[in-house]
Scaffold this motif. Structure first.
Motif, short mmCIF file in Angstrom:
data_model
loop_
_atom_site.label_atom_id
_atom_site.label_comp_id
_atom_site.label_asym_id
_atom_site.label_seq_id
_atom_site.Cartn_x
_atom_site.Cartn_y
_atom_site.Cartn_z
N ALA A 28 0.81 -1.21 0.00
CA ALA A 28 0.00 0.00 0.00
C ALA A 28 0.85 1.27 0.00
O ALA A 28 0.55 2.24 -0.67
N GLY A 29 1.95 1.28 0.74
CA GLY A 29 2.77 2.49 0.84
C GLY A 29 3.85 2.60 -0.20
O GLY A 29 4.60 3.55 -0.22
N SER A 30 3.97 1.62 -1.11
CA SER A 30 5.08 1.65 -2.06
C SER A 30 4.62 1.88 -3.49
O SER A 30 5.25 1.42 -4.42
N THR A 31 3.52 2.58 -3.68
CA THR A 31 3.07 2.85 -5.03
C THR A 31 3.49 4.25 -5.45
O THR A 31 3.51 5.18 -4.66
N GLY A 32 3.81 4.38 -6.71
CA GLY A 32 4.19 5.68 -7.24
C GLY A 32 2.97 6.38 -7.80
O GLY A 32 1.84 6.00 -7.57
N GLU A 33 3.21 7.43 -8.57
CA GLU A 33 2.11 8.21 -9.14
C GLU A 33 1.31 7.40 -10.15
O GLU A 33 0.13 7.63 -10.34
N THR A 34 1.93 6.45 -10.82
CA THR A 34 1.25 5.67 -11.84
C THR A 34 0.55 4.46 -11.27
O THR A 34 -0.10 3.73 -12.00
N GLY A 35 0.67 4.19 -10.00
CA GLY A 35 0.01 3.06 -9.38
C GLY A 35 0.85 1.79 -9.40
O GLY A 35 0.43 0.77 -8.90
N GLY A 36 2.04 1.81 -10.00
CA GLY A 36 2.91 0.64 -10.05
C GLY A 36 3.85 0.61 -8.87
O GLY A 36 3.78 1.43 -7.96
N ALA A 37 4.71 -0.39 -8.88
CA ALA A 37 5.70 -0.49 -7.81
C ALA A 37 6.67 0.68 -7.90
O ALA A 37 7.00 1.16 -8.98
N ASP A 38 7.12 1.16 -6.76
CA ASP A 38 8.04 2.28 -6.70
C ASP A 38 9.43 1.80 -7.09
O ASP A 38 10.07 1.04 -6.36
N PHE A 39 9.91 2.24 -8.26
CA PHE A 39 11.18 1.77 -8.79
C PHE A 39 12.34 2.17 -7.89
O PHE A 39 13.27 1.40 -7.68
N SER A 40 12.28 3.36 -7.33
CA SER A 40 13.37 3.80 -6.46
C SER A 40 13.43 2.96 -5.20
O SER A 40 14.52 2.69 -4.68
N ALA A 41 12.28 2.49 -4.71
CA ALA A 41 12.29 1.61 -3.54
C ALA A 41 12.92 0.26 -3.88
O ALA A 41 13.67 -0.30 -3.08
N LEU A 42 12.62 -0.25 -5.08
CA LEU A 42 13.23 -1.52 -5.49
C LEU A 42 14.75 -1.38 -5.63
O LEU A 42 15.50 -2.26 -5.21
N LEU A 43 15.19 -0.25 -6.22
CA LEU A 43 16.63 -0.04 -6.35
C LEU A 43 17.30 0.13 -4.99
O LEU A 43 18.39 -0.38 -4.76
N GLY A 44 16.64 0.85 -4.10
CA GLY A 44 17.18 1.02 -2.75
C GLY A 44 17.32 -0.30 -2.03
O GLY A 44 18.32 -0.56 -1.35
N LYS A 45 16.31 -1.15 -2.18
CA LYS A 45 16.36 -2.48 -1.55
C LYS A 45 17.49 -3.31 -2.14
O LYS A 45 18.19 -4.02 -1.41
N ALA A 46 17.69 -3.21 -3.45
CA ALA A 46 18.78 -3.95 -4.10
C ALA A 46 20.14 -3.46 -3.62
O ALA A 46 21.05 -4.26 -3.36
N LEU A 47 20.29 -2.15 -3.49
CA LEU A 47 21.55 -1.59 -2.99
C LEU A 47 21.82 -2.03 -1.54
O LEU A 47 22.95 -2.39 -1.20
N ASP A 48 20.78 -1.98 -0.72
CA ASP A 48 20.95 -2.40 0.67
C ASP A 48 21.32 -3.87 0.77
O ASP A 48 22.18 -4.26 1.57
N SER A 49 20.69 -4.69 -0.05
CA SER A 49 20.97 -6.12 -0.03
C SER A 49 22.39 -6.41 -0.49
O SER A 49 23.07 -7.27 0.07
N THR A 50 22.85 -5.68 -1.51
CA THR A 50 24.21 -5.86 -2.00
C THR A 50 25.23 -5.44 -0.94
O THR A 50 26.23 -6.13 -0.71
N ALA A 51 24.96 -4.32 -0.28
CA ALA A 51 25.86 -3.86 0.78
C ALA A 51 25.88 -4.86 1.94
O ALA A 51 26.95 -5.13 2.51
N GLU A 52 24.72 -5.41 2.28
CA GLU A 52 24.66 -6.40 3.36
C GLU A 52 25.43 -7.67 2.99
O GLU A 52 26.11 -8.25 3.85
N ALA A 53 25.35 -8.09 1.74
CA ALA A 53 26.12 -9.26 1.31
C ALA A 53 27.62 -9.00 1.43
O ALA A 53 28.39 -9.88 1.84
N GLY A 54 28.05 -7.78 1.09
CA GLY A 54 29.47 -7.43 1.24
C GLY A 54 29.91 -7.41 2.69
O GLY A 54 30.99 -7.89 3.04
N ARG A 55 29.04 -6.87 3.57
CA ARG A 55 29.37 -6.87 5.00
C ARG A 55 29.46 -8.29 5.55
O ARG A 55 30.34 -8.61 6.35
#
Length: 107
Positions: A28-55
């Motif tokens: 519910a909280g991750s929709t953008g103006e077009t009603g789709g998934a928030d692309f920036s949230a997906l990219l942020g999650k991918a970056l966080d996951s990659t950093a966590e794998a490195g740690r």
């Protein structure tokens, strides 16, 4: 050498980064103006996951150096980190290619 269980774990980690969540209904909280998934949230999650794998790989390396862990755990953590980085680079390349294609479109 990669084993089937290692490959399955790597794919599960990639799905956790958002690649498997693209077809699901957005939260519910991750929709953008077009009603789709928030692309920036997906990219942020991918970056966080990659950093966590490195740690995690760094912590496993330090544990082996201290004699508290097995070398197999380090190799697995480093391989997972490498897979996450390769996935992130592939996504970045696709985003750049899409941007360049949009810029070539006539207005």
């Amino acid at each position: 050498m990669a084993t089937p269980s290692f490959a399955a774990g790597a794919y599960a980690n990639i799905q956790g980064m958002g690649a498997g969540n693209l077809m699901r209904k957005p939260l519910a909280g991750s929709t953008g103006e077009t009603g789709g998934a928030d692309f920036s949230a997906l990219l942020g999650k991918a970056l966080d996951s990659t950093a966590e794998a490195g740690r995690k790989a760094d912590m496993q390396t330090a544990s082996v150096a201290a004699g508290r862990a097995d070398v197999v755990d380090v190799v697995t953590a480093v391989a997972e980190s490498e897979t996450a980085i390769q996935t992130l680079v592939a996504v970045r390349d696709k985003v750049i290619a899409a941007y360049e294609e949009i810029m070539r479109m006539p207005v």
